[in-house]
Design a protein around this motif. Structure first.
Motif, PDB file in Angstrom:
ATOM      1  N   ALA B 299       0.830  -1.204   0.000  1.00 44.57           N
ATOM      2  CA  ALA B 299       0.000   0.000   0.000  1.00 44.57           C
ATOM      3  C   ALA B 299       0.867   1.256   0.000  1.00 44.57           C
ATOM      4  O   ALA B 299       0.566   2.242  -0.679  1.00 44.57           O
ATOM      5  CB  ALA B 299      -0.932   0.000   1.209  1.00 44.57           C
ATOM      6  N   ALA B 300       1.971   1.196   0.753  1.00 46.31           N
ATOM      7  CA  ALA B 300       2.879   2.342   0.780  1.00 46.31           C
ATOM      8  C   ALA B 300       3.428   2.606  -0.618  1.00 46.31           C
ATOM      9  O   ALA B 300       3.590   3.752  -1.036  1.00 46.31           O
ATOM     10  CB  ALA B 300       4.019   2.086   1.767  1.00 46.31           C
ATOM     11  N   LEU B 301       3.690   1.526  -1.362  1.00 46.06           N
ATOM     12  CA  LEU B 301       4.216   1.694  -2.725  1.00 46.06           C
ATOM     13  C   LEU B 301       3.175   2.332  -3.625  1.00 46.06           C
ATOM     14  O   LEU B 301       3.472   3.252  -4.394  1.00 46.06           O
ATOM     15  CB  LEU B 301       4.623   0.331  -3.294  1.00 46.06           C
ATOM     16  CG  LEU B 301       5.785  -0.361  -2.599  1.00 46.06           C
ATOM     17  CD1 LEU B 301       6.194  -1.593  -3.367  1.00 46.06           C
ATOM     18  CD2 LEU B 301       6.980   0.592  -2.501  1.00 46.06           C
ATOM     19  N   VAL B 302       1.944   1.831  -3.520  1.00 44.40           N
ATOM     20  CA  VAL B 302       0.886   2.400  -4.355  1.00 44.40           C
ATOM     21  C   VAL B 302       0.696   3.877  -4.005  1.00 44.40           C
ATOM     22  O   VAL B 302       0.560   4.733  -4.881  1.00 44.40           O
ATOM     23  CB  VAL B 302      -0.428   1.609  -4.177  1.00 44.40           C
ATOM     24  CG1 VAL B 302      -1.567   2.299  -4.907  1.00 44.40           C
ATOM     25  CG2 VAL B 302      -0.251   0.192  -4.682  1.00 44.40           C
ATOM     26  N   GLY B 303       0.733   4.163  -2.704  1.00 45.08           N
ATOM     27  CA  GLY B 303       0.633   5.553  -2.253  1.00 45.08           C
ATOM     28  C   GLY B 303       1.714   6.407  -2.899  1.00 45.08           C
ATOM     29  O   GLY B 303       1.481   7.540  -3.314  1.00 45.08           O
ATOM     30  N   ASP B 304       2.891   5.808  -3.013  1.00 39.71           N
ATOM     31  CA  ASP B 304       4.015   6.536  -3.590  1.00 39.71           C
ATOM     32  C   ASP B 304       3.757   6.873  -5.063  1.00 39.71           C
ATOM     33  O   ASP B 304       4.162   7.929  -5.538  1.00 39.71           O
ATOM     34  CB  ASP B 304       5.281   5.699  -3.452  1.00 39.71           C
ATOM     35  CG  ASP B 304       6.524   6.537  -3.616  1.00 39.71           C
ATOM     36  OD1 ASP B 304       6.870   7.222  -2.634  1.00 39.71           O
ATOM     37  OD2 ASP B 304       7.115   6.528  -4.706  1.00 39.71           O
ATOM     38  N   VAL B 305       3.094   5.959  -5.766  1.00 40.47           N
ATOM     39  CA  VAL B 305       2.772   6.226  -7.173  1.00 40.47           C
ATOM     40  C   VAL B 305       1.860   7.450  -7.278  1.00 40.47           C
ATOM     41  O   VAL B 305       2.056   8.326  -8.119  1.00 40.47           O
ATOM     42  CB  VAL B 305       2.060   5.016  -7.807  1.00 40.47           C
ATOM     43  CG1 VAL B 305       1.640   5.339  -9.224  1.00 40.47           C
ATOM     44  CG2 VAL B 305       2.974   3.822  -7.800  1.00 40.47           C
ATOM     45  N   VAL B 306       0.884   7.484  -6.373  1.00 41.71           N
ATOM     46  CA  VAL B 306      -0.036   8.621  -6.370  1.00 41.71           C
ATOM     47  C   VAL B 306       0.749   9.919  -6.170  1.00 41.71           C
ATOM     48  O   VAL B 306       0.547  10.908  -6.875  1.00 41.71           O
ATOM     49  CB  VAL B 306      -1.089   8.438  -5.252  1.00 41.71           C
ATOM     50  CG1 VAL B 306      -2.022   9.631  -5.198  1.00 41.71           C
ATOM     51  CG2 VAL B 306      -1.863   7.147  -5.468  1.00 41.71           C
ATOM     52  N   MET B 307       1.688   9.876  -5.225  1.00 44.52           N
ATOM     53  CA  MET B 307       2.539  11.052  -4.977  1.00 44.52           C
ATOM     54  C   MET B 307       3.293  11.457  -6.242  1.00 44.52           C
ATOM     55  O   MET B 307       3.412  12.616  -6.583  1.00 44.52           O
ATOM     56  CB  MET B 307       3.604  10.730  -3.915  1.00 44.52           C
ATOM     57  CG  MET B 307       3.063  10.285  -2.607  1.00 44.52           C
ATOM     58  SD  MET B 307       2.398  11.676  -1.720  1.00 44.52           S
ATOM     59  CE  MET B 307       1.450  10.804  -0.535  1.00 44.52           C
ATOM     60  N   ARG B 308       3.817  10.411  -6.912  1.00 45.81           N
ATOM     61  CA  ARG B 308       4.634  10.690  -8.077  1.00 45.81           C
ATOM     62  C   ARG B 308       3.798  11.357  -9.163  1.00 45.81           C
ATOM     63  O   ARG B 308       4.236  12.315  -9.799  1.00 45.81           O
ATOM     64  CB  ARG B 308       5.235   9.371  -8.592  1.00 45.81           C
ATOM     65  CG  ARG B 308       6.638   9.515  -9.106  1.00 45.81           C
ATOM     66  CD  ARG B 308       7.405   8.230  -9.048  1.00 45.81           C
ATOM     67  NE  ARG B 308       6.640   7.076  -9.523  1.00 45.81           N
ATOM     68  CZ  ARG B 308       7.071   5.816  -9.392  1.00 45.81           C
ATOM     69  NH1 ARG B 308       8.207   5.582  -8.775  1.00 45.81           N
ATOM     70  NH2 ARG B 308       6.351   4.820  -9.838  1.00 45.81           N
TER      71      ARG B 308
END
Lengths: 695, 317
Positions: B299-308
């Motif tokens: 989930a943290a990784l997916v969150g990071d995509v959103v940030m990107r």
């Protein structure tokens, strides 16, 4: 691409060694040769065809993982989830076959599809969301294992598979070739061909050199990565299918820690973790360097822990070597000067020499030791004379004894008694086993003992199904087999040294809890890991006892400790808060009880008492404080002592089926019932008697 | 400080954590009892030290998976020294030095020879663990002197020390990472070692130093953890390395180096340290713990995509 082509051209002009071993594989061949030479001197029957095949059988599961890890590492990636995928696959296969009643071939097929799916999940996150494989597969490493544990609640252990399927993991072709080599060898060839003989394979090297460059050169980077990560999931499932056939059981802990072993093999084989370099030949050599090291140490009777230490050093030497040779063949890069290479070269040389020397010293000293013991025997020292009289054959009896886990304090106390008995009897005692609970390792050790040729084997069985086949094999070769602490299938051993039945343990524990609580109220259990077979059996009998005898007692929680004292501490803190009415916390793993006791102590809850199964020394301070009311156990030192005496008596023919008693040294006359040697009932340690024991 | 644009990853992790806490609190209000929160802080304080070290290592673009094994070795040595009569203040110095020495081995091989840290520390993970097993044969250190537990300060005094030291270290490191030349140098090396070298920074020395520091923090953490009990097991710290890496990543650091902040790590430690306890309070079966941990990392990784995506859009706009 250009880069790769250039290298190929160069290769034809290079000296023979470089052409044959593009990635310095000769270093590994040298290492392997050194190992083989050392161990054939120090290890019994190391250099035999049978042992050679046995080693290859043990290498298959990790080998398959290493094979698919190679292309991944060549692209500069990594897959940490392969071991967990094995666990998930094993559980899925077991559930489909036993619970969903699917025919086994179909269950296997679906399992392999699960592997493909899991691999594709990794691939999708890595390629679509553009995340480093390390962190993605770290996530799925937890996820896959977690799903496996959640689905089975850690408890399920699927066994009872058909003969035909088990043949895949346990059988022999032409009486010598382990069946699974039929899968491993073609898999090796196939992956070799894919990686080193196709355009697709070359494109993986290009991606490893520079993913961006490869893309500009027209390589479909994402598609290539998707293929190899999916392949990795698929092959992990395949490895699980073989693993289950090998052990005869499917459980959520299958393949724990295998990812690191596979990576070690690949890197040892000369693949660069940064990508761009690596060969299948190297991986296979690296794999055998590790497996032969472990096997050779076993056959030489050297501590298996040395394998870890030496593997660590080997890894560093190999990458140092790799770094040196890479810098030397490429144009000197940036800051490094010619002079520095020379320094590095000599340093690498010194380290390599040091390791080989250490190996020589250890093997040599072992050899000397064996020699000196033999000399003593012929010279006739009093101890050796004893041995001669006892065995009656003029040769020292060799008794091999295996705990479930070597590092467990419970088994260390058993070893104390075993050593004592071995000394009294003047026999040679081999003590070896897995460092952590690991059924696959137990089989491996028994295999090594069969190869080495021992007179008797005494095993504390971690997994009935898995070990029974190898124990039968040992019996067929004329080795006497006893089980102690925990039993195998009845027909796989001659005698069981029985300290207490699971039922007896479960009932005594429940009775103790009832006594402390006054027969009613809430209590909680802190167990080992949730998949621990023994503990789950005890819990089964505890629950049974509760319904039969103590309907007013309520078991409100069972929490895991993973055999970790600190974890037991935290879990107990939680239990005390979530279930404030708990009157007793019961620990059923030796390291858990002191953790529970400390948590109760720090909470200041004087109304909560601790009981369970643990070692007196570990709990002594808490028993004296009155926090631990009592612990249930047998005399573990006597258990080890008795096991060695029984094994020895069996070898000498002093103990036969139908005997009613037999003399076991200081324990005097011991009761024998049918094929069980009985140590006596579980013992309860409390404030009054705990000082009389030291283990 | 609370500029969302600059701290969006850390703030998002914190928000996720608060949502988790709210959910747990809704189901089981007793979770917020003072006793429970106190225990959570004390139990996770030593681990915070390791996560701080791991943050620095990951900022460099390196990784250290030998910390769990180092932790076990250091714990046992702490017990052995205490039994030999080494007084408490000296024990602190000794443990930091022992840890630093173990870390320096990694630092030397990674910094001086430029070897890949994942392989070097994989080798040390196996070597330290099996070496310790070989020497101790699994035996615990027992019969520690009376004043070992809680440093002889009593339970509440000892607990205060166990929490205060990691927090102090956290504040100092967070400040130094932001404001000191050496702190910025870590970011520089992690972003681009060659550029950092041209800018007058010595990547080799920085790498060596960070790994040695990591070891020192492990030594300190092992001591602080050990004094919570009066016996020392020889199998501590199994799996700790992956938990530390996960905490740092969940806290918003990039595993490739150059990006990440210590406050994020603090949130990561809190999140991963709370899950097991929260599950017990909510009444979810502990069998699912590992699966949930994996989901949080993903989930943290997916969150990071959103940030990107957000970053890219704001860069365009």
């Amino acid at each position: 691409m250009e880069n790769v082509g250039e290298q190929r051209e160069l290769r034809t002009e290079l000296p023979l060694a470089a052409r044959w071993f593009p990635n310095n594989e000769w270093v590994l061949i040298a290492v392997l040769l050194v190992e083989v030479v050392l161990f054939s001197v120090s290890g019994a029957n190391f250099l035999s065809a049978a042992n050679g095949f046995e080693i290859s059988r043990l290498a298959v599961e990790i080998g398959l993982l290493a094979l698919v890890m190679t292309p991944i590492i060549i692209t500069g990636g990594i897959d940490l989830s392969v071991g967990s995928m094995m666990g998930l696959s094993a559980v899925v296969m077991g559930a489909l076959w036993r619970d969903a009643h699917l025919p086994l071939p179909l269950a296997i097929l679906i399992t392999l599809l699960v592997g493909v799916g899991g691999g594709y999940l990794n691939a999708a996150i890595i390629t679509k969301l553009r995340f480093p494989p390390l962190i993605v597969t770290l996530g799925t490493f937890s996820l896959f294992r977690g799903i496996a544990e959640g689905l089975t609640r850690g408890i399920e252990n699927y066994s009872g598979f058909g003969e035909n399927y088990l043949f895949l993991g346990q059988g022999y072709l032409f009486d010598v070739i382990p069946t699974q080599l039929l899968i491993f060898v073609p898999a090796t060839v196939a992956i070799y061909w894919m990686l080193e003989r196709t355009a697709f394979g070359r494109s993986l090297y290009a991606i490893g050199y520079s993913a961006e460059g490869a893309r500009y050169a027209g390589i479909k980077v994402r598609r290539s990565l998707t293929v190899i990560y999916t392949l990795s999931g698929f092959v992990s499932s395949l490895a699980a299918v073989i693993y289950v056939a090998h052990l005869g059981q499917a459980k959520s802990d299958a393949g724990t820690g295998y990812e690191l072993m596979a990576i070690t093999a690949v890197v040892l084989g000369g693949a660069s973790i940064f990508g761009g370099r690596g060969t299948i030949l190297g991986t296979v050599l690296g794999l055998f360097a590790i497996v032969i090291l472990q096997n050779g140490l076993r056959l030489s009777g050297l501590p298996a822990e040395l394998a870890g230490i030496m593997t660590g050093f080997l890894l560093i030497v190999v990458i140092l070597f790799d770094r040196y040779s890479k810098s030397a063949s490429a144009a000197p890069a940036g800051a490094d000067t010619e002079e520095e290479f020379e320094v590095k070269n000599s340093q690498v040389g010194i380290i390599s020499a040091a390791i080989i020397l250490t190996g020589l010293i250890i093997a040599g000293s072992n050899w000397m030791l064996v020699r000196s013991i033999r000399d003593n025997g012929s010279a006739g020292s009093s101890e050796a004379k004893n041995a001669v009289q006892n065995t009656g054959t003029g040769k020292k009896a060799v008794i091999a004894m295996m705990p479930k886990a070597k590092g467990d304090p419970y088994f260390i106390s058993c070893k104390k008694g075993a050593d004592e008995a071995a000394k009294e009897l003047g026999i040679e005692l081999l003590w070896d086993g897995p460092t952590d609970l690991d059924p696959a390792k137990q089989n491996e050790v028994v295999e090594a003992w069969i190869t080495r040729g021992v007179d008797a084997i005494a095993v504390s069985v971690e997994n009935k199904e898995a070990i029974s086949t190898v124990l039968k094999k040992a019996k067929d070769k004329g080795i006497k087999v006893v089980t102690w602490d925990a039993d195998s299938n009845k027909d796989a051993r001659d005698f069981l040294i029985n300290q207490a039945t699971p039922q007896g343990i479960g009932e005594t524990l429940t009775d103790e809890a009832s006594r402390i609580m006054g027969g009613k109220g809430e209590f909680a259990i802190v167990t080992a890991s949730l998949s621990a077979a023994n503990q789950n059996e005890w819990i089964k009998y505890i629950k049974q006892r509760l319904t039969e005898k103590y309907p007013e007692m309520k078991l409100v929680a069972i929490q895991p400790s993973d055999g970790d004292r600190d974890r037991a501490f935290t879990e107990t803190q939680n239990i005390l808060k979530v279930y404030p009415n708990v009157k007793v916390v019961m620990g059923i793993a030796a390291p858990a009880v002191p953790g529970i006791a400390e948590a109760v102590k720090q909470s200041g809850r004087n109304d909560v008492k601790v009981t369970g199964l643990s070692l007196p020394n570990m709990c002594k301070p808490y028993i004296k404080d009155g926090i631990v009311d009592s612990i249930v156990l047998w005399n573990t030192v006597d258990l080890g002592y008795l096991s060695v005496y029984a094994a020895d008596a069996l070898v000498n023919g002093k103990l036969k089926k139908g005997d009613k008693t037999f003399e076991a040294g200081r324990l005097k006359s011991i009761e024998v019932v049918d094929d069980e040697v009985r140590l006596g009932k579980p013992f309860i340690f409390n404030k009054e008697n705990v000082d009389n024991f030291d283990f | 400080m609370l500029d969302f644009r600059r701290n969006k990853r850390e703030i998002s992790a914190a928000v996720a954590y608060l949502v988790l806490l709210a959910a747990v609190g809704g189901v089981a209000p007793s979770f917020f009892g003072a006793g429970n929160l106190g225990d959570l802080v004390i139990n996770n304080a030593p681990f915070l030290l390791i996560a701080i070290g791991m943050t620095l290592v990951i900022l460099l673009g390196e990784i250290d998976i030998s910390v769990g094994s180092q932790f076990a070795v250091a714990s046992v040595l702490a017990g052995v020294l205490a039994k030999a009569g080494v007084p408490v203040p000296l024990l602190f110095v000794a443990m930091i030095m022992i840890g630093t020495a173990m870390g320096a081995v990694n630092g030397f091989l990674v910094g001086r020879f430029g070897l890949p840290s994942i392989i070097v520390t994989l080798a040390m993970l196996v070597a330290w663990r099996d070496g310790l097993r070989w020497v101790t044969e699994g035996a615990w250190v027992q019969g520690l002197p009376e004043n070992f537990q809680w440093f002889g300060l009593g339970q509440s005094g000892g607990q205060l020390v166990i929490v205060a030291i990691p927090l102090l270290v956290f504040v100092v490191f967070a400040w130094a990472l932001r404001n000191l030349r050496i702190g910025r140098a870590i970011y520089a090396v992690g972003s681009d070692a060659e550029a950092a070298r041209l800018a007058g920074i010595e990547p080799k020395s920085i790498t060596f130093g960070v790994f040695a520091l990591m070891g020192g923090l492990v030594g300190l953490a092992a001591l602080l953890n050990a004094v919570r009990f009066n016996e020392i097991p020889s199998n501590a710290g199994i799996g700790m390395e992956l938990k530390a890496v996960a905490a740092v990543v969940v806290g918003g650091a990039a595993i490739t180096g150059g990006r990440g902040k210590l406050p994020g790590t603090l949130v990561g430690v809190a999140l991963l340290g709370t899950i097991a306890t929260a599950l017990t309070f909510v009444g979810i079966n502990p069998f699912w713990e590992k699966a949930i941990q994996g989901l949080i990392i993903l989930a943290a990784l997916v969150g990071d995509v959103v940030m990107r995506k957000y970053e890219e859009r704001s860069a365009e706009g």
